[in-house]
Design an enzyme around this catalytic site. Structure first.
Site, PDB file in Angstrom:
ATOM      1  N   ARG A  47       0.835  -1.205   0.000  1.00  0.00           N
ATOM      2  CA  ARG A  47       0.000   0.000   0.000  1.00  0.00           C
ATOM      3  C   ARG A  47       0.870   1.256   0.000  1.00  0.00           C
ATOM      4  NH1 ARG A  47      -1.202   2.282   4.485  1.00  0.00           N
ATOM      5  NH2 ARG A  47      -1.357   0.336   5.658  1.00  0.00           N
ATOM      6  N   TYR A  99     -17.202  16.832 -14.335  1.00  0.00           N
ATOM      7  CA  TYR A  99     -17.710  15.472 -14.526  1.00  0.00           C
ATOM      8  C   TYR A  99     -18.736  15.126 -13.451  1.00  0.00           C
ATOM      9  CZ  TYR A  99     -17.484  10.367 -13.955  1.00  0.00           C
ATOM     10  OH  TYR A  99     -17.797   9.046 -13.769  1.00  0.00           O
ATOM     11  N   ASP A 171      -7.941  19.027 -14.118  1.00  0.00           N
ATOM     12  CA  ASP A 171      -8.247  17.686 -14.606  1.00  0.00           C
ATOM     13  C   ASP A 171      -7.856  17.643 -16.080  1.00  0.00           C
ATOM     14  OD1 ASP A 171      -9.463  15.390 -15.707  1.00  0.00           O
ATOM     15  OD2 ASP A 171     -11.040  15.405 -14.190  1.00  0.00           O
ATOM     16  N   LYS A 196      -9.209   6.500 -19.228  1.00  0.00           N
ATOM     17  CA  LYS A 196      -9.558   7.034 -20.540  1.00  0.00           C
ATOM     18  C   LYS A 196      -8.362   6.925 -21.500  1.00  0.00           C
ATOM     19  CE  LYS A 196     -13.444   8.163 -18.478  1.00  0.00           C
ATOM     20  NZ  LYS A 196     -13.185   8.069 -17.038  1.00  0.00           N
TER      21      LYS A 196
END
Length: 380
Positions: A47, A99, A171, A196
């Protein structure tokens, strides 16, 4: 330093194995050996750090021009870790057409933790200035808005933020560092839904963040490690592979998008096209000045009275699905799909109508894509 396209393919050398493997290995270990109790080791628990993930994080930092990158289990996880650097009572100015998932995260999660937000049209610099309050800490926006592709100047927002001692958070999902590098234009933090264009094949969900300074990187790393929404080594390897072909894919996305825009401009069924590559708008001027291309997303409105639902459901090659930026073309109705979190009034306030269609242009032969769109429009 090598040219950008070469960096995409070769990344940042790691020299972390003795096999001569061309690609960075997938380290699927959850924990690592300490030679002694007092050893200062680089890797202790997955992690906190993983060599495969670290390669991707170094790679995106290099491509964006930042000091450190971070890989998360989704784009929203990346946004969550970024906004979590702020404290209760802090205020953030945000773009008014972010978004839908980001909007939900802000309104249904962070507001409960007493972060304050004001949504404005970030293309309107006067509106941005007017929204700044004494407790404002940052301005957060998408360079190309989703789904109307309104273009915000990173330079202009960064100048306002700097004058008020605020952070600029961008973004960069729609553009990727191939088409724009916001940190070089004055931004402080860049976020991506790597699901994306960076991944590019609709087969992995991931998010990336790049910080401009070490101080910001330390704060984001604390959240990445503390919250724990890390990207798996297997998925990190897939994003690394996707980045290698980013240039050739985006070149085809751009080429196809230009051809489809030209086709739509000739169709009577289409009342309006939203695409920054169409000259004669503020969007075009900003994009021309600050990006290396206009992207692979096209939004357009069908004329009143035409059945948008029938249109998108009638296509045979272009697939009806949310998401974007993959090799295959995808189409959707924002009011019903990607932006359903917004009320009808909120949708109309930002220009999302029931006639609005969003098309993510893939890399298929443009003749086939145009033929599919023609067949669908002819049925209306």
């Amino acid at each position: 330093m090598a040219e950008f396209d070469t960096q995409l393919v070769h990344g940042t050398p790691q020299h972390d194995n003795d096999t001569g493997a061309v690609n960075v290995p997938i380290y699927a270990s959850s924990t690592y050996i300490f030679p002694t109790v007092d050893s200062q080791v680089k890797w202790d628990y997955a992690r906190s750090g993983n060599p495969t993930r670290n390669y991707l994080e170094d790679q995106i930092a290099t491509l964006e021009g930042g000091v450190k990158g971070f890989a998360f289990s989704s784009g929203l996880a990346a946004i969550h870790a970024t906004l979590a650097i702020f404290s209760p009572g802090d205020h953030i100015v945000i773009g008014n057409t972010v978004y839908g998932g980001t909007f939900r995260l802000i309104t249904q999660f962070f507001k409960r933790w007493q972060l304050e937000f004001t949504a404005v049209d970030t293309q309107d610099t006067k509106a941005v200035e007017a929204a700044i309050q004494p407790n404002t800490k940052a301005i957060y926006f998408e360079t190309f808005t989703n789904p109307l592709l309104k273009v915000t100047s990173v330079k202009a927002i960064a100048a306002i933020a700097k004058a008020h001692n605020l952070l600029t958070i961008v973004d960069n999902t729609f553009l990727t560092p191939y088409l724009q590098r916001p940190l070089t234009l004055g931004a402080d933090i860049v976020v991506h839904s790597a699901t994306k264009y960076l991944g590019g094949h609709s087969d992995v969900v991931a998010g990336l963040v790049v910080a401009k300074t070490q101080a910001l990187a330390d704060r984001i790393y604390f959240n990445q490690n503390g919250i724990g929404s890390i990207l798996s080594p297997e998925n990190a390897a897939q994003i690394r592979r996707g980045i290698q072909t980013l240039a050739v894919r985006l070149d085809r996305h751009l080429s196809n998008a230009a051809k489809i825009v030209a086709f739509l401009q000739e169709r009577d069924e289409v009342s309006k096209i939203y695409y920054p590559g169409v000259p004669g708008s503020k969007d075009y001027d900003i994009a021309k000045a600050e990006t290396n291309g206009f992207g692979g997303i096209i939004s357009f409105e069908l004329k009143a009275g035409l059945d948008a639902k029938k249109f998108v459901e009638s296509l045979s090659l272009i697939q009806l699905a949310v998401s974007l930026g993959a090799v295959e073309s995808l189409i959707e109705l924002p009011y019903k799909m990607t932006h359903a979190e917004l009320s009808d009034a909120q949708q109309l306030a930002v220009g999302i109508t029931h006639q609005l269609v969003r098309l993510s242009v893939g890399i298929e032969d443009p003749r086939d894509l145009i033929g599919d769109l023609k067949q669908g429009l002819d049925q209306l």
